[in-house]
Every structure is written in C-alpha cells, then in structure tokens.
Design a protein around this motif. Structure first.
Motif, PDB file in Angstrom:
ATOM      1  N   PHE A   1       0.841  -1.201   0.000  1.00 23.95           N
ATOM      2  CA  PHE A   1       0.000   0.000   0.000  1.00 23.95           C
ATOM      3  C   PHE A   1       0.871   1.243   0.000  1.00 23.95           C
ATOM      4  CE2 PHE A   1       0.372  -0.943   4.578  1.00 23.95           C
ATOM      5  CZ  PHE A   1       0.645   0.302   5.110  1.00 23.95           C
ATOM      6  N   LEU A   2       0.325   2.309  -0.519  1.00 27.02           N
ATOM      7  CA  LEU A   2       1.076   3.559  -0.646  1.00 27.02           C
ATOM      8  C   LEU A   2       1.300   4.176   0.732  1.00 27.02           C
ATOM      9  CD1 LEU A   2      -0.953   4.902  -3.672  1.00 27.02           C
ATOM     10  CD2 LEU A   2       1.432   4.151  -3.732  1.00 27.02           C
ATOM     11  N   PRO A   3       2.418   4.837   0.923  1.00 27.33           N
ATOM     12  CA  PRO A   3       2.684   5.430   2.238  1.00 27.33           C
ATOM     13  C   PRO A   3       1.705   6.555   2.555  1.00 27.33           C
ATOM     14  CG  PRO A   3       4.319   6.124   0.626  1.00 27.33           C
ATOM     15  CD  PRO A   3       3.486   5.092  -0.049  1.00 27.33           C
TER      16      PRO A   3
ATOM     17  N   VAL B   1     -10.390  10.416  11.610  1.00 28.40           N
ATOM     18  CA  VAL B   1      -9.058  10.638  11.048  1.00 28.40           C
ATOM     19  C   VAL B   1      -9.149  10.649   9.523  1.00 28.40           C
ATOM     20  CG1 VAL B   1      -6.704   9.731  10.823  1.00 28.40           C
ATOM     21  CG2 VAL B   1      -7.927   9.508  13.003  1.00 28.40           C
ATOM     22  N   LYS B   2      -8.760  11.747   8.930  1.00 23.64           N
ATOM     23  CA  LYS B   2      -8.624  11.788   7.471  1.00 23.64           C
ATOM     24  C   LYS B   2      -7.155  11.574   7.139  1.00 23.64           C
ATOM     25  CE  LYS B   2      -8.711  15.664   4.896  1.00 23.64           C
ATOM     26  NZ  LYS B   2      -9.281  16.806   4.158  1.00 23.64           N
ATOM     27  N   PHE B   3      -6.894  10.691   6.182  1.00 29.14           N
ATOM     28  CA  PHE B   3      -5.499  10.496   5.787  1.00 29.14           C
ATOM     29  C   PHE B   3      -5.367  10.477   4.274  1.00 29.14           C
ATOM     30  CE2 PHE B   3      -5.480   6.012   4.467  1.00 29.14           C
ATOM     31  CZ  PHE B   3      -6.580   5.484   5.128  1.00 29.14           C
ATOM     32  N   CYS B   4      -4.171  10.826   3.840  1.00 34.56           N
ATOM     33  CA  CYS B   4      -3.872  10.881   2.409  1.00 34.56           C
ATOM     34  C   CYS B   4      -2.707   9.958   2.104  1.00 34.56           C
ATOM     35  CB  CYS B   4      -3.488  12.294   1.988  1.00 34.56           C
ATOM     36  SG  CYS B   4      -4.784  13.499   2.287  1.00 34.56           S
ATOM     37  N   GLN B   5      -2.782   9.337   0.931  1.00 35.83           N
ATOM     38  CA  GLN B   5      -1.671   8.524   0.434  1.00 35.83           C
ATOM     39  C   GLN B   5      -1.212   9.122  -0.890  1.00 35.83           C
ATOM     40  OE1 GLN B   5      -4.384   4.977   0.979  1.00 35.83           O
ATOM     41  NE2 GLN B   5      -2.398   3.959   1.208  1.00 35.83           N
ATOM     42  N   ARG B   6       0.060   9.331  -1.000  1.00 33.49           N
ATOM     43  CA  ARG B   6       0.634   9.925  -2.215  1.00 33.49           C
ATOM     44  C   ARG B   6       0.771   8.850  -3.293  1.00 33.49           C
ATOM     45  NH1 ARG B   6       1.374  15.098  -3.967  1.00 33.49           N
ATOM     46  NH2 ARG B   6       2.016  15.719  -1.887  1.00 33.49           N
ATOM     47  N   THR B   7       0.234   9.107  -4.470  1.00 28.39           N
ATOM     48  CA  THR B   7       0.329   8.109  -5.547  1.00 28.39           C
ATOM     49  C   THR B   7       1.653   8.271  -6.297  1.00 28.39           C
ATOM     50  OG1 THR B   7      -0.692   9.530  -7.201  1.00 28.39           O
ATOM     51  CG2 THR B   7      -2.172   8.187  -5.855  1.00 28.39           C
ATOM     52  N   HIS B   8       1.950   7.277  -7.117  1.00 33.02           N
ATOM     53  CA  HIS B   8       3.213   7.305  -7.847  1.00 33.02           C
ATOM     54  C   HIS B   8       3.255   8.447  -8.856  1.00 33.02           C
ATOM     55  CE1 HIS B   8       4.337   3.656  -5.874  1.00 33.02           C
ATOM     56  NE2 HIS B   8       3.300   3.000  -6.358  1.00 33.02           N
ATOM     57  N   ASP B   9       2.082   8.910  -9.296  1.00 33.90           N
ATOM     58  CA  ASP B   9       2.075  10.012 -10.269  1.00 33.90           C
ATOM     59  C   ASP B   9       1.768  11.361  -9.615  1.00 33.90           C
ATOM     60  OD1 ASP B   9      -0.487   9.178  -9.697  1.00 33.90           O
ATOM     61  OD2 ASP B   9      -1.185   9.109 -11.772  1.00 33.90           O
ATOM     62  N   GLY B  10       1.955  11.440  -8.290  1.00 32.60           N
ATOM     63  CA  GLY B  10       1.931  12.742  -7.632  1.00 32.60           C
ATOM     64  C   GLY B  10       0.582  13.230  -7.154  1.00 32.60           C
ATOM     65  N   TYR B  11      -0.445  12.394  -7.201  1.00 30.19           N
ATOM     66  CA  TYR B  11      -1.741  12.779  -6.661  1.00 30.19           C
ATOM     67  C   TYR B  11      -1.858  12.303  -5.215  1.00 30.19           C
ATOM     68  CZ  TYR B  11      -3.006  13.633 -11.534  1.00 30.19           C
ATOM     69  OH  TYR B  11      -3.041  14.095 -12.821  1.00 30.19           O
ATOM     70  N   GLU B  12      -3.001  12.618  -4.604  1.00 32.24           N
ATOM     71  CA  GLU B  12      -3.262  12.133  -3.248  1.00 32.24           C
ATOM     72  C   GLU B  12      -4.616  11.437  -3.199  1.00 32.24           C
ATOM     73  OE1 GLU B  12      -2.900  15.477  -0.580  1.00 32.24           O
ATOM     74  OE2 GLU B  12      -0.990  14.705   0.164  1.00 32.24           O
ATOM     75  N   ILE B  13      -4.625  10.295  -2.533  1.00 29.43           N
ATOM     76  CA  ILE B  13      -5.872   9.565  -2.295  1.00 29.43           C
ATOM     77  C   ILE B  13      -6.316   9.913  -0.881  1.00 29.43           C
ATOM     78  CG2 ILE B  13      -6.956   7.296  -2.135  1.00 29.43           C
ATOM     79  CD1 ILE B  13      -4.545   6.228  -3.799  1.00 29.43           C
TER      80      ILE B  13
END
Ligand code: SF4
Length: 301
Positions: free
Chosen positions: A15-17, A28-40
């Motif tokens: 899983f993405l960091p 808790v809201k959290f974001c994961q940085r995708t390989h192409d520079g977006y955030e989930i």
C-alpha cells in the motif's frame, strides 16, 4: 511501508505510504501519495459500537470527480483519474496497518463516483470479500452513487444480494436536483426511482438515501413532503446530512430547527430517517469535503 499481503491467491502490491493525516476527535482523514503525484483521501470514522473500537472506513474510488455537484468540494477538482484496484484496497490496508484501525464497514463515499470506475470498485469488493485474513464481507460494504442508473443495474445483476447501495439524492424534485446535481439532467428522478426499485435488498434492508440539507435550497417543509412522496413504496432509509460549508461555498448550513422539522415530516409520513452527526467537520473530513484543491491547480509536489 509494510510487507506484501496475500489476498486469496492474488498478491496485492504494497500500500502507498501515508503522506498526511488530519484528526478531529476520533475521526481521522489520511492521504496517500500516488506514484504520479496525486493524493488519495480516506476517512476513518468511529462507529459508536459498545467498545468504541470498530471503525467505518470511507474510501475514494477516483482522484477528483467528473460529476460536478455544486455543493461538493471534490467536484472543484474535476476528474483527474480513476483509482486502481490496488489503490482502493490499499486504503483499507493503510487504515488497518498504519493506523491500527479495526475496519468493520467500508463505504465508497470518498472522492469520486464509484459507478464511473465500476469495474475496479467491483473487483476491490470481490477481493476484500474473498480475503481470508483481511475480509470485509459484502454485507458490510456500501457503494454510494450520484444516481447512475446503469451502474445500479450492473451492481444488481451481480446477484450480490447483501451488498448495500446508497444513493446521493439531495433534492425532492427535478428542478432543484438539476440545479445542484448535473447528472439529473440526463438521468432524472423518475428514471432513478425505477433503478432504486429494481435493486435487490435483503429482507428488512433498505437502500440508503443520502440527503445533504442546504439552507434555503432543499430544506423546507414542502421539500420534506415531496421527498416522502417520491420515496413512498420503496425500501429506503434517509440519512439527513446538514451541509458543511466549504471554503468559498455559495451555500449555508441549515438551521437546527429546519433539520429537525424536515426529519419529523419524513418520519410522520412513515419514511425512516435519521440525521448524521457531522463528524469530522473541522478536519474537512465530512461529507462533500474531501478533495485537495491544490491538485486542481497542478501543485502536486
Ligand atoms: S457529490 Fe459525489 S458524485 Fe457529486 S461531485 Fe462530489 S464526489 Fe462527485
């Protein structure tokens, strides 16, 4: 980042960091940085169970959204891209493995319209259901749609009788709905009602109707009466969600009295209805508040 997890016979990528976290009490809201520079973006929400350890995880199915609902923060981003199956499941893994959350329910109510990425959403649900070690059974999964009738029918055709459906309705008539939800101009409420009626719900179950109450737009007593009339004869439960004003929003939150009266009218007409406490409001993690507007402007680094 944690080791590979095996889901049934299908290994799933790491899983993405987690790149950002924002908390409001237990939400808790959290974001994961995708390989192409977006955030989930995803949100962990306490369920209020007896021991207060169970969590509902609200996951995104897309980066941004193409549907343009006027009250929604995500809509401001436009659609950037669909999430892959691994990126969807990765949100569950991050909630469990990074935050140690006991994820019991999964709701597709984060960024994006799940029906616009339906193949990946279905595959994610299938894999999570079949995963012996990390299972989330389908009866604990809810797919929420803006009202894409073809998608509702496709889900129904899967024969997964215990998969929960939610419809983001937000208006009592076509005039108001078309103003705040562009989808209604191509798939109006009569068509949507037929699709809802055709969705198989288990005995005693309901299709969840989400209704964001917006002051002066859709929160008047006559709107409640029209809504009750529209839903009469369907197995539905209405979730009333007081609008959370976002930055530069043209809309305001409803008053407490208007929300109370709206709910009372629905219930007096025999329609099940409850009000969602606006958990996560200050963390910008409440309904319609996901979405990083910086991404829209291309500032993804
Ligand atoms: S409310 Fe849902 S469907 Fe509408 S723009 Fe926002 S994310 Fe998309």
């Amino acid at each position: 980042m944690s080791a590979l997890l095996t889901i049934a016979a299908e290994p799933v990528a790491e899983f993405l960091p987690v790149s950002r976290t924002q908390a409001d009490g237990d939400v808790v809201k959290f974001c994961q940085r995708t390989h192409d520079g977006y955030e989930i973006e995803s949100v962990i929400i306490p369920m209020g169970a007896r021991d207060n350890t169970w969590r509902t995880l609200c996951v995104s199915s897309q980066i941004g959204c193409a549907r343009g609902c006027t009250f929604c923060q995500t809509a401001q981003m436009g659609l950037l891209r669909n999430l892959s199956v691994e990126e969807i499941i990765g949100q569950v893994r991050a909630a469990r493995e990074h935050f140690g959350a006991t994820v019991r329910n999964l709701v597709f109510m984060g960024m994006g319209e799940p029906m616009d990425n339906l193949d990946n959403v279905i595959e994610s649900i299938r894999r999570l259901h079949d995963d012996n070690a990390n299972q989330i059974p389908r009866r604990r999964v809810t797919v929420s749609t803006v009202g894409r009738c073809e998608g509702i029918r496709k889900l129904a055709a899967l024969g997964w009788r215990r998969l929960n459906l939610a419809v983001s309705l937000n208006a009592p008539n076509d005039e108001i709905r078309s103003q705040i939800m562009p989808i209604n101009r191509v798939e109006p409420m009569a068509m949507l009602r037929e699709a809802i009626a055709s969705y198989p719900v288990r005995a005693g179950g309901h299709v969840l109707i989400e209704y964001v109450l917006i002051k002066g737009v859709n929160d008047q007593p006559e709107h409640a009466r029209q809504l009750a009339e529209y839903l009469a004869g369907l197995s539905t439960c209405v979730n009333l969600i007081p609008y959370n004003p976002r930055e530069n929003s043209p809309y305001e939150a409803p008053t407490e009295a208007a929300s109370d009266e709206f709910q009372t009218i629905l219930m007096q007409s025999g329609q099940l209805a409850f009000r969602r406490w606006p958990k996560g409001q200050s963390a910008m993690a409440a309904c319609g508040q996901l979405g990083n507007l910086a991404l829209r402007r291309g500032a993804t680094s």
